[in-house]
Enzyme design. Structure first.
Site, PDB file in Angstrom:
ATOM      1  N   HIS A 165     -60.262  31.820 -33.352  1.00 52.48           N
ATOM      2  CA  HIS A 165     -59.502  31.543 -32.132  1.00 52.48           C
ATOM      3  C   HIS A 165     -59.440  32.804 -31.282  1.00 52.48           C
ATOM      4  O   HIS A 165     -58.941  33.835 -31.739  1.00 52.48           O
ATOM      5  CB  HIS A 165     -58.076  31.081 -32.469  1.00 52.48           C
TER       6      HIS A 165
ATOM      7  N   THR B 162     -51.381  26.944 -33.294  1.00 49.91           N
ATOM      8  CA  THR B 162     -51.500  26.234 -34.571  1.00 49.91           C
ATOM      9  C   THR B 162     -50.751  26.944 -35.692  1.00 49.91           C
ATOM     10  O   THR B 162     -50.859  26.551 -36.846  1.00 49.91           O
ATOM     11  CB  THR B 162     -52.980  26.041 -34.976  1.00 49.91           C
TER      12      THR B 162
ATOM     13  N   HIS C 150     -59.229  31.406 -39.158  1.00 50.26           N
ATOM     14  CA  HIS C 150     -58.682  30.408 -40.084  1.00 50.26           C
ATOM     15  C   HIS C 150     -59.751  30.074 -41.117  1.00 50.26           C
ATOM     16  O   HIS C 150     -60.929  29.953 -40.774  1.00 50.26           O
ATOM     17  CB  HIS C 150     -58.266  29.146 -39.326  1.00 50.26           C
TER      18      HIS C 150
ATOM     19  N   HIS D  12     -58.261  35.741 -33.877  1.00 51.45           N
ATOM     20  CA  HIS D  12     -57.922  35.653 -35.307  1.00 51.45           C
ATOM     21  C   HIS D  12     -58.716  34.530 -35.966  1.00 51.45           C
ATOM     22  O   HIS D  12     -59.434  33.791 -35.295  1.00 51.45           O
ATOM     23  CB  HIS D  12     -56.411  35.463 -35.479  1.00 51.45           C
TER      24      HIS D  12
ATOM     25  N   HIS E   8     -50.593  36.067 -42.173  1.00 54.33           N
ATOM     26  CA  HIS E   8     -51.047  34.690 -41.964  1.00 54.33           C
ATOM     27  C   HIS E   8     -52.528  34.636 -41.642  1.00 54.33           C
ATOM     28  O   HIS E   8     -53.180  33.624 -41.814  1.00 54.33           O
ATOM     29  CB  HIS E   8     -50.306  34.036 -40.795  1.00 54.33           C
TER      30      HIS E   8
END
Ligand SMILES: *[C@@H]1O[C@H](CO)[C@@H](O)[C@H](O)[C@H]1NC(C)=O
Length: 328
Positions: A153, A235, A131, A129, A98
């Site tokens: 994050h 999230t 996004h 991590h 992810h």
């Protein structure tokens, strides 16, 4: 009650229908959490469907959100203390299907922590991590509907709960620092080590030891004194409402070329991990707090481009996902 009129019968049926739908989900949020979060299989093709498998995702304190700076209230929080953020500690990278996740070797005793900044703490570093999106819009949080290229994050857990898993059961259990990523022409060398993707192109539980490490401090924005604060959730498809969010007003910058490397990773089905962005969620009863100097830089006039009048007309009816991004 021998003979109900057609209207009464219809009304009765309607009442039953409403009552059934209002009944609490017998499975309860806990059951759903175990079913999805721990299996870890979810997709960013349609994040609006997460709630079909995990009722937590339909909660009223979900993240990310669009931060409307005109609606935020102002507070003066103490400055953040970033303990051991300046230390170079052995770092690992993992592609979990992810996102790309950076962790610090778990043999390290004195891990980085944060406190201050209006948080009761300390909160210990768990992981960091990223996004990103298919094109130049990949941040999860938006400020005045402006979506940035990506978002970092940095996840921490509240030490008073003993460990990460225990902390996730409390709504002040986690503190996540959200750092918006903007684009610039030149590479940002602080992020160079994070693009060591050769060993983690495909998703696996495998950790890749980074050949050298960069202190977390180098990944923070230049100004950490201006930030937005609100209570929300993870999230990803776990959706636990256990996060005290800090979204820094000042972004960090990386190059197009650097961002492109993230899109070349594969997800757990072997497909390109071209985006991992959850759409903004409704704020419901939440109020965002701003801490920083008087004038929010995000409120300076330049941030507002010319409104697309057609898009503006939709605003009252669809407070989320307004097609403002079209005009940026
Ligand atoms: C986590 O919570 C459990 C159950 O409340 C407790 O027994 C355990 O001691 C906690 N772990 C830590 C490290 O505090």
């Amino acid at each position: 009650m021998a003979k109900l009129s057609v209207f009464s019968q219809f009304f009765l049926v309607l009442c039953c229908f409403v009552a059934i739908n209002a009944m609490p989900n017998p499975q309860g949020p806990k059951g759903a959490l175990v079913a999805t979060a721990e299996s870890g299989h979810f997709s960013y093709d349609d994040p609006n469907k997460w709630k079909e498998h995990n009722s937590l995702c339909a909660g009223e304190h979900q993240s990310p959100i669009n931060i409307d700076t005109r609606k935020s209230k102002t507070a003066k929080f103490a400055p953040f203390n970033f303990h051991n953020y300046e230390k170079s500690l052995p770092e690992n990278l993992e592609n979990n299907g992810h996102t790309v996740q950076l962790t610090i070797d778990n043999l390290i005793k004195d891990l980085p922590t944060i406190s201050g900044g209006g948080l009761e703490g300390p909160y210990e570093f768990a992981q960091m991590h990223f996004h990103w999106g298919e094109a130049e819009f990949g941040s999860e949080h938006k400020i005045n509907r402006k979506q940035y290229a990506g978002e970092v994050h940095i996840v921490h857990w509240n030490k008073k709960y003993g460990n990460f898993v225990n902390a996730t059961k409390h709504n002040d259990g986690l503190a996540v620092l959200g750092i918006l990523i903007d684009l610039q022409d030149r590479d940002n060398i602080a992020f160079r080590h994070i693009e060591h993707f050769d060993g983690i192109k495909t998703a696996s539980k495998k950790n890749e030891k980074l050949p050298y490490s960069v202190p977390l401090k180098d990944l923070l924005p230049s100004n950490t004194a201006s930030f937005f604060r609100y209570e929300g959730s993870l999230t990803d498809a776990r959706c636990n409402e256990d996060v005290i969010w800090t979204v820094f007003e000042t972004p960090v910058h990386i190059s197009h070329k650097q961002l492109e490397k993230f899109r070349q990773l594969s997800d757990d089905h072997g497909k390109p991990l071209s985006k991992n962005v959850r759409p903004t969620q409704h704020e419901h009863d939440r109020i965002v707090t701003y801490s920083g100097p008087e004038q929010k830089t995000s409120e300076l006039p330049l941030v507002f481009p010319i409104y697309n009048p057609a898009a503006f007309a939709y605003y009252p009816f669809f407070p989320q996902n307004v097609p403002f991004m079209m005009v940026y």
